[in-house]
Design an enzyme around this catalytic site. Structure first.
Site, PDB file in Angstrom:
ATOM      1  N   ASN A  12       0.809  -1.203   0.114  1.00 46.74           N
ATOM      2  CA  ASN A  12      -0.003   0.003   0.031  1.00 46.74           C
ATOM      3  C   ASN A  12       0.980   1.126  -0.025  1.00 46.74           C
ATOM      4  O   ASN A  12       1.650   1.463   0.876  1.00 46.74           O
ATOM      5  CB  ASN A  12      -1.031  -0.100   1.271  1.00 46.74           C
ATOM      6  CG  ASN A  12      -1.684   1.295   1.392  1.00 46.74           C
ATOM      7  OD1 ASN A  12      -1.328   2.187   1.193  1.00 46.74           O
ATOM      8  ND2 ASN A  12      -2.964   0.708   2.309  1.00 46.74           N
ATOM      9  N   ASP A  72      -0.802  -3.913  11.360  1.00 40.73           N
ATOM     10  CA  ASP A  72      -2.254  -4.202  11.154  1.00 40.73           C
ATOM     11  C   ASP A  72      -2.888  -2.996  11.655  1.00 40.73           C
ATOM     12  O   ASP A  72      -2.730  -2.990  12.979  1.00 40.73           O
ATOM     13  CB  ASP A  72      -2.740  -5.704  11.323  1.00 40.73           C
ATOM     14  CG  ASP A  72      -3.750  -5.884  10.491  1.00 40.73           C
ATOM     15  OD1 ASP A  72      -4.030  -5.595   9.426  1.00 40.73           O
ATOM     16  OD2 ASP A  72      -4.820  -6.777  11.067  1.00 40.73           O
TER      17      ASP A  72
HETATM   18  P1  IMP Z   1      -4.439  -2.555   7.099  1.00 42.88           P
HETATM   19  O1  IMP Z   1      -4.811  -3.853   6.922  1.00 42.88           O
HETATM   20  O2  IMP Z   1      -3.484  -2.284   8.386  1.00 42.88           O
HETATM   21  O3  IMP Z   1      -4.019  -1.857   6.075  1.00 42.88           O
HETATM   22  O4  IMP Z   1      -5.721  -1.750   7.611  1.00 42.88           O
HETATM   23  C1  IMP Z   1      -6.987  -2.243   7.607  1.00 42.88           C
HETATM   24  C2  IMP Z   1      -7.975  -1.270   6.963  1.00 42.88           C
HETATM   25  O5  IMP Z   1      -8.087  -0.180   7.946  1.00 42.88           O
HETATM   26  C3  IMP Z   1      -7.707  -0.346   5.625  1.00 42.88           C
HETATM   27  O6  IMP Z   1      -8.189  -1.128   4.713  1.00 42.88           O
HETATM   28  C4  IMP Z   1      -8.186   0.867   5.822  1.00 42.88           C
HETATM   29  O7  IMP Z   1      -9.508   0.704   5.586  1.00 42.88           O
HETATM   30  C5  IMP Z   1      -8.061   1.058   7.428  1.00 42.88           C
HETATM   31  N1  IMP Z   1      -7.076   1.797   7.786  1.00 42.88           N
HETATM   32  C6  IMP Z   1      -5.740   1.534   8.030  1.00 42.88           C
HETATM   33  N2  IMP Z   1      -4.752   2.608   8.584  1.00 42.88           N
HETATM   34  C7  IMP Z   1      -5.673   3.592   8.066  1.00 42.88           C
HETATM   35  C8  IMP Z   1      -5.266   4.949   8.561  1.00 42.88           C
HETATM   36  O8  IMP Z   1      -4.548   5.367   8.879  1.00 42.88           O
HETATM   37  N3  IMP Z   1      -6.589   5.896   8.348  1.00 42.88           N
HETATM   38  C9  IMP Z   1      -7.683   5.258   8.190  1.00 42.88           C
HETATM   39  N4  IMP Z   1      -8.117   3.961   7.608  1.00 42.88           N
HETATM   40  C10 IMP Z   1      -6.983   3.190   7.897  1.00 42.88           C
END
Ligand code: IMP
Length: 196
Positions: A12, A72
């Site tokens: 990402n 995560d």
């Molecule tokens: P990840 O698996 O850690 O990338 O995060 C899971 C989901 O949480 C992502 O698809 C985002 O929708 C949300 N997310 C993670 N980090 C952020 C952030 O800093 N701001 C807003 N949404 C976030």
């Protein structure tokens, strides 16, 4: 603990750049999984943020042979008993977009009064290096807005207003968000560990 190179286990671009900016100034080369296109995708099917972060870090460590950090993150809304939490990425379904997820969150919170809209972002960072596995955590409390605001950032940023600010995360500049965010707090705990 000292590393020459660290891999951030994400593809990402937003997240990679956020973390890269936080690690600027450390005497370490920062790579991410876009530098290792052959590393496998990881199914984030864990029951907790810790499970998913550790799984992502272990797989990337095995693939690159380098020290890896993986994060995560979940948005935990108290009124929704902690949802979407570990399911934040697919709250509105398996291939949900950020907009789909924000729409579902907005709908779930439509009738909820201001005093019951508290939520928090919780970020878990797992470090996997030779002979070492560790977790670092960062949390930011705030509330869920009644409508999205702002265009910066990603994910739920337009729906989340951190405590102490009038702006949503998506109305803050990248520098402002990086200064206070859940991920900044988790990475800062990691940096303290590196420097200890
Ligand atoms: P990840 O698996 O850690 O990338 O995060 C899971 C989901 O949480 C992502 O698809 C985002 O929708 C949300 N997310 C993670 N980090 C952020 C952030 O800093 N701001 C807003 N949404 C976030």
């Amino acid at each position: 603990m000292k590393f020459d190179t660290i891999v951030v286990a994400t593809r990402n671009a937003h997240k990679a750049e956020e973390i890269r900016a936080m690690l600027t100034g450390l005497p370490v080369t920062v790579k991410d999984l876009r530098d290792f296109p052959d590393c496998p995708e990881v199914d984030e099917d864990g029951e907790t943020l810790e499970d998913n972060a550790l799984k992502k870090a272990r797989v990337a460590h095995q693939c690159t042979g380098l020290p890896v950090i993986a994060d995560d993150t979940g948005l935990e809304v108290y009124y929704l008993l902690g949802a979407p939490g570990v399911f934040s990425a697919r709250y509105a379904g398996e291939n949900a977009t950020y907009a789909d997820n924000n729409r579902k969150l907005r709908a779930a919170m439509t009738q909820v009064p201001a005093r019951r809209r508290q939520a928090r972002f919780r970020c878990v960072v797992a470090l996997v290096a030779k002979g070492s596995e560790q977790f670092f955590e960062g949390k930011v409390e705030g509330d869920i807005l009644s409508a999205p605001r702002g265009t910066n950032g990603f994910g739920y940023d337009p729906m989340f207003r951190p405590d102490g600010f009038d702006e949503s995360y998506a109305e803050l500049s990248a520098e402002q968000k990086n200064g206070i965010s859940h991920r900044a707090r988790a990475i800062s705990a990691f940096i303290s560990f590196l420097q200890s």
